[in-house]
Scaffold this active site. Structure first.
Site, mmCIF file in Angstrom:
data_model
loop_
_atom_site.group_PDB
_atom_site.id
_atom_site.type_symbol
_atom_site.label_atom_id
_atom_site.label_comp_id
_atom_site.label_asym_id
_atom_site.label_seq_id
_atom_site.Cartn_x
_atom_site.Cartn_y
_atom_site.Cartn_z
ATOM 1 N N ASP A 76 18.095 32.294 50.991
ATOM 2 C CA ASP A 76 18.355 32.017 49.574
ATOM 3 C C ASP A 76 17.094 32.209 48.722
ATOM 4 O O ASP A 76 17.199 32.306 47.495
ATOM 5 C CB ASP A 76 18.797 30.550 49.409
ATOM 6 C CG ASP A 76 20.302 30.382 49.388
ATOM 7 O OD1 ASP A 76 20.980 31.266 48.842
ATOM 8 O OD2 ASP A 76 20.787 29.364 49.904
ATOM 9 N N LYS A 110 31.314 35.188 52.369
ATOM 10 C CA LYS A 110 30.012 35.496 52.982
ATOM 11 C C LYS A 110 30.204 35.865 54.447
ATOM 12 O O LYS A 110 29.635 36.830 54.946
ATOM 13 C CB LYS A 110 29.064 34.288 52.875
ATOM 14 C CG LYS A 110 28.481 34.105 51.491
ATOM 15 C CD LYS A 110 27.731 32.783 51.360
ATOM 16 C CE LYS A 110 27.288 32.599 49.904
ATOM 17 N NZ LYS A 110 26.734 31.271 49.623
ATOM 18 N N GLN A 148 25.143 25.835 51.905
ATOM 19 C CA GLN A 148 25.899 26.060 50.671
ATOM 20 C C GLN A 148 25.718 24.887 49.703
ATOM 21 O O GLN A 148 25.863 23.723 50.086
ATOM 22 C CB GLN A 148 27.383 26.258 51.013
ATOM 23 C CG GLN A 148 28.274 26.585 49.830
ATOM 24 C CD GLN A 148 27.973 27.944 49.195
ATOM 25 O OE1 GLN A 148 27.495 28.861 49.841
ATOM 26 N NE2 GLN A 148 28.257 28.065 47.915
HETATM 27 N N1 GUN Z 1 26.174 27.848 45.646
HETATM 28 C C1 GUN Z 1 26.385 28.710 44.615
HETATM 29 N N2 GUN Z 1 25.527 29.750 44.688
HETATM 30 C C2 GUN Z 1 24.752 29.555 45.758
HETATM 31 C C3 GUN Z 1 23.687 30.295 46.365
HETATM 32 O O1 GUN Z 1 23.258 31.353 45.893
HETATM 33 N N3 GUN Z 1 23.159 29.749 47.496
HETATM 34 C C4 GUN Z 1 23.584 28.572 48.022
HETATM 35 N N4 GUN Z 1 22.982 28.123 49.118
HETATM 36 N N5 GUN Z 1 24.566 27.864 47.483
HETATM 37 C C5 GUN Z 1 25.143 28.352 46.372
#
Ligand code: GUN
Length: 281
Positions: free
Chosen positions: A119, A52, A96
């Site tokens: 998100d 990311k 996360q």
């Molecule tokens: N962990 C796995 N996928 C995601 C996501 O799309 N957002 C977040 N915040 N954590 C994740």
């Protein structure tokens, strides 16, 4: 058969976003900022967050990762989110998942102001999406949606079958396809005759976390199959769809890896830019 190249589509999207960031920089003399909070040292989370950060920098965003040890207190995270909510250089905040057990996921998600919730997990964004109003849209279903639209721009009247009812994927996917005038069936672990339901789908989205659940004889000819699964098995990473069999029947299919995965991160960058633009208007 169309092999949907998520890697290529994500690269194209990042290229467009890079140009947009450059325009925004000229217009506002600042760039959108993404802050990711990572708690603990789970290997998959570390890999996601590293990707990311790299992608965010690549398109020209201001990117920051704040790391905490596994035993950090919940209040420390909530205080940091409060600080980031007020920081004008931060357009988007992502914590996360998964979180350590002693930290309340709902509290953390609701601590992020909806305007910075890249998100799309905050109840206000969930509600706005289901009401058809402007909102942040969860990155994975948004990525799936963009891939489906590439293959079939007009989805009106199509039958879509979604396997899995999670807040992360199944439910927001439903909203996006309903908005496109699909007739949507959400299936899950208690569904009777899952195969029969899948066979009705012009579009099938598998987001259930069961390796190669969807078989060749579950899919009708000319359907579009989107595989959200990332399952570790002895033979390596496989999706929720038995790719070899299904790719012989379907009109279009996403591979695993290289399908939905790369789009998820590109959509996170897209959401960050959208949050920035809304904050400026
Ligand atoms: N962990 C796995 N996928 C995601 C996501 O799309 N957002 C977040 N915040 N954590 C994740």
């Amino acid at each position: 058969m169309i092999l949907i190249d998520g890697k290529k589509e994500a690269a194209n999207l990042r290229e467009d976003l890079k140009k947009e960031v450059s325009h925004l920089k000229t217009k506002y003399n600042k760039v959108p900022g993404l802050t990711v909070i990572l708690i603990g040292d789970l290997a998959p989370s570390q890999i996601y967050v590293r990707n990311k950060e790299r992608s965010a920098k690549e398109v020209g965003l201001k990117s920051e990762v704040i790391k905490y040890p596994d035993n950090v207190e919940e209040i420390e995270i909530l205080n940091k989110i409060d600080e980031l909510n007020k920081d004008h250089t931060v357009s988007g905040i992502l914590v996360q998942l998964p979180l350590p057990k002693h930290i309340n996921k709902k509290k953390v998600i609701e601590a992020i102001i909806p305007e910075k919730d890249v998100d799309g997990f905050h109840p206000v964004n969930v509600g706005n999406l289901s009401s058809g109003y402007e909102s942040s849209i969860p990155c994975t279903p948004l990525g799936c949606y963009l891939l489906i639209k590439k293959v079939e721009p007009n989805l009106s009247g199509k039958k879509a079958v979604i396997i899995g009812r999670s807040n992360l994927n199944g439910k927001p996917m439903t909203q996006l396809l309903l908005k496109e005038n699909c007739t949507v069936t959400i299936t899950h672990s208690k569904t009777k005759d899952l195969k029969g339901e899948c066979l009705k789908g012009d579009v099938v989205v598998a987001a259930v976390g069961i390796p190669e659940l969807v078989k060749g004889d579950w899919i009708k000819k000319d359907s579009i199959v989107i595989d959200v699964g990332i399952n570790k098995t002895e033979k390596g990473i496989v999706g929720d769809v038995a790719f070899e069999e299904v790719s012989k029947i379907a009109k279009a299919i996403t591979p695993v890896p290289g399908g939905v995965g790369p789009m998820t991160i590109a959509c996170l960058l897209k959401n960050t830019i959208e949050c920035f633009k809304r904050s400026q208007s």
